[in-house]
Scaffold this active site. Structure first.
Site, PDB file in Angstrom:
ATOM      1  N   PHE A  15      47.035  33.946  55.676  1.00 49.32           N
ATOM      2  CA  PHE A  15      48.493  33.787  55.599  1.00 49.32           C
ATOM      3  C   PHE A  15      48.834  32.453  54.949  1.00 49.32           C
ATOM      4  O   PHE A  15      49.653  31.693  55.424  1.00 49.32           O
ATOM      5  CB  PHE A  15      49.097  33.918  57.003  1.00 49.32           C
ATOM      6  CG  PHE A  15      50.561  34.306  57.001  1.00 49.32           C
ATOM      7  CD1 PHE A  15      50.992  35.426  56.304  1.00 49.32           C
ATOM      8  CD2 PHE A  15      51.499  33.562  57.705  1.00 49.32           C
ATOM      9  CE1 PHE A  15      52.332  35.789  56.299  1.00 49.32           C
ATOM     10  CE2 PHE A  15      52.842  33.915  57.711  1.00 49.32           C
ATOM     11  CZ  PHE A  15      53.257  35.035  57.003  1.00 49.32           C
ATOM     12  N   THR A 103      41.953  35.301  52.151  1.00 51.44           N
ATOM     13  CA  THR A 103      41.511  34.024  52.730  1.00 51.44           C
ATOM     14  C   THR A 103      40.972  33.110  51.631  1.00 51.44           C
ATOM     15  O   THR A 103      40.769  33.553  50.500  1.00 51.44           O
ATOM     16  CB  THR A 103      40.413  34.269  53.782  1.00 51.44           C
ATOM     17  OG1 THR A 103      39.275  34.855  53.138  1.00 51.44           O
ATOM     18  CG2 THR A 103      40.892  35.185  54.893  1.00 51.44           C
ATOM     19  N   VAL A 159      41.221  37.831  38.774  1.00 52.79           N
ATOM     20  CA  VAL A 159      41.121  37.382  37.379  1.00 52.79           C
ATOM     21  C   VAL A 159      42.508  37.397  36.761  1.00 52.79           C
ATOM     22  O   VAL A 159      43.173  38.437  36.759  1.00 52.79           O
ATOM     23  CB  VAL A 159      40.189  38.307  36.552  1.00 52.79           C
ATOM     24  CG1 VAL A 159      40.064  37.790  35.121  1.00 52.79           C
ATOM     25  CG2 VAL A 159      38.829  38.420  37.205  1.00 52.79           C
ATOM     26  N   GLY A 161      45.255  35.947  37.850  1.00 52.11           N
ATOM     27  CA  GLY A 161      46.403  35.854  38.765  1.00 52.11           C
ATOM     28  C   GLY A 161      47.258  37.099  38.616  1.00 52.11           C
ATOM     29  O   GLY A 161      46.786  38.212  38.832  1.00 52.11           O
ATOM     30  N   GLY A 214      49.263  18.778  41.459  1.00 48.87           N
ATOM     31  CA  GLY A 214      48.854  19.909  42.284  1.00 48.87           C
ATOM     32  C   GLY A 214      48.109  20.990  41.511  1.00 48.87           C
ATOM     33  O   GLY A 214      47.865  22.077  42.029  1.00 48.87           O
ATOM     34  N   GLU A 217      42.396  20.442  42.766  1.00 52.22           N
ATOM     35  CA  GLU A 217      42.108  20.119  44.164  1.00 52.22           C
ATOM     36  C   GLU A 217      41.586  18.683  44.263  1.00 52.22           C
ATOM     37  O   GLU A 217      41.154  18.097  43.275  1.00 52.22           O
ATOM     38  CB  GLU A 217      41.001  21.043  44.699  1.00 52.22           C
ATOM     39  CG  GLU A 217      41.203  22.506  44.443  1.00 52.22           C
ATOM     40  CD  GLU A 217      42.086  23.156  45.493  1.00 52.22           C
ATOM     41  OE1 GLU A 217      42.122  22.656  46.632  1.00 52.22           O
ATOM     42  OE2 GLU A 217      42.754  24.149  45.160  1.00 52.22           O
ATOM     43  N   ASP A 228      34.720  28.430  38.904  1.00 51.25           N
ATOM     44  CA  ASP A 228      35.822  29.398  38.970  1.00 51.25           C
ATOM     45  C   ASP A 228      35.790  30.340  37.760  1.00 51.25           C
ATOM     46  O   ASP A 228      35.910  31.560  37.898  1.00 51.25           O
ATOM     47  CB  ASP A 228      37.160  28.640  39.034  1.00 51.25           C
ATOM     48  CG  ASP A 228      38.348  29.583  39.093  1.00 51.25           C
ATOM     49  OD1 ASP A 228      38.545  30.207  40.150  1.00 51.25           O
ATOM     50  OD2 ASP A 228      39.066  29.709  38.085  1.00 51.25           O
ATOM     51  N   LYS A 232      34.986  34.553  37.516  1.00 56.26           N
ATOM     52  CA  LYS A 232      35.841  35.519  36.826  1.00 56.26           C
ATOM     53  C   LYS A 232      35.079  36.284  35.752  1.00 56.26           C
ATOM     54  O   LYS A 232      35.301  37.478  35.558  1.00 56.26           O
ATOM     55  CB  LYS A 232      37.057  34.793  36.248  1.00 56.26           C
ATOM     56  CG  LYS A 232      38.007  34.336  37.358  1.00 56.26           C
ATOM     57  CD  LYS A 232      38.999  33.303  36.875  1.00 56.26           C
ATOM     58  CE  LYS A 232      39.990  32.936  37.976  1.00 56.26           C
ATOM     59  NZ  LYS A 232      40.809  31.761  37.615  1.00 56.26           N
TER      60      LYS A 232
END
Lengths: 350, 350
Positions: A15, A103, A159, A161, A214, A217, A228, A232
Site C-alpha cells: 500500500f 510491494t 516495464v 510504467g 526525488g 534513491e 533496473d 526490464k
C-alpha cells in the site's frame, strides 16, 4: 449481472505509492469501468507490513479513500482491520480471483513478492504485479508455475510504467517478427546522462540533483549500476522474444564510468550516450552505456523511457513515454486486470 | 484442419506496390503463419485494371511470384487469366471470406474503392483496406454498413503504414481514456520541412528534392496541402475517439506557406515547425504547421511519422515509425487479416 460481466475480487498486497493509486483508479472510475467493459472489480483485502484490512463483500470507495488518506498503519481500521495478519495468511484464507502484488522490489531473492506470487498461484489465483524482483530472478519458472496452476500472470507495469511496452510488442506487432529490442528503460539514469550532456555537470553532481528531485534513491545502485534496466530487459526477453533468461545472464555495465569528455566526443559526432538495454534472438542480453545518434527516435531526454522494436516487415517501431509514476503504473495494473477479465469472459463463452 | 484453424479465401483488388507486397508476404511466410497462428490464407483472385486472375482453390506461391515478376497486365495469365473482368464482377461471383482493397487513393469521391468496399459488405465479405479515400469521405457510414452486414472492416495500413497506430490506441491503451491525439502523419511533408530546417533550402527546392527521391508525387497536392494528414486524422478520430467526422470537418492548412524565416525564428526558441494533425474529444480536427519543441518525442525527422496520445492516467505516449512503404503497409494488411481470423475463431468457439 448482464451477459459478459465478470466479477473480480482483488487482494491488494502493498500500500505504497502504486498500491494507493490502484485503489484510487478503481474507486474513481468504478462506474465508467462497468459501463465501458462490463468489468466489476472489488478490492476485498489490502495488506501492508502492519497487517490487513478485509471485507469479503468489497471495500467501498469511501473506505478506500479513508485508508488512502490515513495511510500506515492500515490494520487499525475499526471496522475491517486485522493487525498483524500476514499477506500469506490473507492469500490463503480470503476468497478472491486476483492478487495484485505491488510491494517493494528486491533483486537479491525476490522476497517477499516471490512468496506472495507463488502462494497465489498455488491457491488458484491470477496475479498482476508491478514488482520486477521475482521476474528478473525467475520469470521462466514463474510462467511455468502459472501455467501449471491454470492461472494468468500479468506484469505490464514492470516495464515502461504506464507505457504499454509489453502489450505493444505482443499485441500490436502480431504477424510480424521482432528481431531485436533496444531501449532506454530507466528514467533515473536517463535524467543523469541528460543533465551531464546538457549542463556539463559531472556524474556526481547530476546524481545529487536527481536525488534532490526525488528521481534517484539515497542508495542509487539499482538504477546507476544498470540493475533496473537489466530486470526490464530480462522481462522483455522472456515475454516478447521467448528467451529463457534471468538476471544472471545479463552482461551489465552501469553509468558511473561515463565522463564529460566521452559525452563531448560523442556530441562532435552528432551523438550522445545513453544507458541502453538490448536483446536479440540469440546473443546475451546487454545493458551498457552506448553512443546513439541525437536524431534517433530512441534518443529521448529527461526521465522519459523509449524502446525500439526491430521488426522483419514493419521496420523500426519506437514507443516513448514516462517510465514510472504511481498513477501511470497503476494504469498498467488496470490494463492487466482488464486483459484477465477479457480472457476469463471468452473462456466462459467457450 | 486442427482445432482453431480458419480457412480464409482472399480477393485482392489492386496490384501495385502494396498489392504485390501483400502477395509476397503471404507466399513467403505461408508455412510460418500456419505454425504460429493456425492461419491459412489463400489468395483466390487478384484484380487489376486490365482484368482478373482467378483460381478458386487458391493461387500457388509460384503463381503469385510469376504474376509479381510479370506485372501488368495480369489477366493474360494462360491458366487463370480473365481479361476485362471487373473487380465488382469478381467480388460478386468468386467465393471468398475477405476482400483486400489496395487500389490508388481518390479523395474526390473515393472511387473505385468505395464501390469495391460496399459491394464486398453487401455480399457478406470482410474488408481489409489501405485506401484512405473512402474512409476520409464516409467512415461513419462505412462502419455502420459493415456492422449492418455483420462483417469486419479493418484498415490499419491507412494510418502509419506499418506502424500500428490504430491498434496501439485501441488495444494497448484499453482501460485508460485518450483525451487528445497529435501527430506527424505524413512522411513527405516531414521530409520537406526537415530539409528546409537542416539545409536551409526553400520550400520549392526541398519539394524538388523530395520529388527526385520519389518521396513526393509529380502532383504533390495530397501531401503538401495537408489532405493526406487530414484523411488520417479523420480515421483516428472515428476509430479511436468515436468522433463521427469526415474530411469536410477538418480545418486544414498545408505547408506551402512555411518560410525559412519562420523556421529560423522557431529554432531560436528551441523549436521547429512540423505539419501536425490534431484531434481532441470535442473540437474540430485540425491540420496545420505548428511549432513544437525539438526535445519533444513527437519531433522526428526525415520521412518518419510519429503520433502522441494524451491519456488520462498513463500520460503522453508517443509511437514512432516509418509511415509508408510497400512491405510495411502490407504487414499492416497481414495484421488485419490475423485480427479478423482471431475474431472469427473466437466466434466459432462461442
Amino acid at each position: 449481472m448482464w451477459q459478459g460481466e465478470v466479477g473480480m475480487r482483488i487482494i491488494l498486497i502493498g500500500f505504497g505509492v502504486v498500491g494507493k493509486s490502484v485503489t484510487a483508479i478503481i474507486a474513481r472510475r468504478y462506474s465508467e469501468r462497468v459501463k465501458d467493459y462490463g468489468f466489476n472489480p472489488k478490492i476485498v483485502a489490502i495488506v501492508d507490513v502492519d497487517g490487513a484490512v478485509i471485507n469479503p463483500r468489497g471495500l467501498s470507495a469511501e473506505k478506500l479513500e479513508t485508508l488512502r488518506q490515513k495511510g500506515f498503519p492500515i490494520s487499525k481500521d475499526p471496522e475491517f482491520g486485522h493487525p498483524g495478519m500476514s499477506a500469506l495468511d490473507v492469500i490463503e484464507s480470503v476468497e478472491a480471483e486476483v492478487v495484485v502484488e505491488v510491494t517493494p522490489v528486491n533483486i537479491k531473492n525476490g522476497e517477499p513478492a516471490m512468496s506472495h506470487i507463488t502462494k497465489a498461484f498455488k491457491t488458484g489465483k491470477h496475479v498482476v504485479t508491478t514488482n520486477k524482483g521475482p521476474l528478473a530472478l525467475a520469470l521462466p519458472a514463474l510462467m511455468e508455475l502459472a501455467e501449471y496452476n491454470n492461472v494468468y500472470f500479468r506484469f505490464s507495469g514492470t516495464v515502461g510504467g504506464g507505457t504499454p511496452m509489453l502489450e505493444f510488442a505482443k499485441r500490436c506487432l502480431a504477424g510480424d517478427k521482432i528481431l531485436a529490442i533496444k531501449g532506454i528503460l530507466n528514467g533515473t539514469t536517463n535524467y543523469i546522462l541528460t543533465e551531464m550532456a546538457q549542463k556539463r555537470v559531472t556524474f556526481q553532481e547530476a546524481l545529487s540533483n536527481a536525488q534532490k528531485l526525488g528521481y534517484a534513491e539515497t542508495d542509487p545502485t539499482m538504477d546507476v549500476e544498470g540493475f533496473d534496466t537489466a530486470c526490464k530487459i530480462v522481462i522483455l526477453a522472456n515475454w516478447v522474444m521467448n528467451r529463457k533468461v534471468t538476471l544472471r545472464d545479463v552482461d551489465r555495465t552501469g553509468i558511473r564510468g561515463v565522463t564529460l569528455q566521452e559525452l563531448d566526443e560523442a556530441a562532435k559526432r552528432g551523438n550522445t550516450i545513453k544507458l541502453i538495454g538490448a536483446i536479440d534472438g540469440e546473443g546475451k542480453p546487454t545493458v551498457k552505456p552506448m553512443e546513439i545518434p541525437k536524431t534517433s527516435p530512441l534518443c529521448v531526454s529527461g526521465v522519459l523511457n523509449a524502446v525500439t522494436f526491430h521488426t522483419e516487415f514493419a521496420g523500426e517501431q519506437t514507443l516513448v513515454g514516462k517510465g514510472a509514476g504511481g498513477v501511470e503504473t497503476a494504469s498498467a495494473v488496470l490494463r492487466d486486470l482488464l486483459e484477465i477479465r477479457r480472457r476469463l469472459a471468452s473462456k466462459m463463452l467457450s
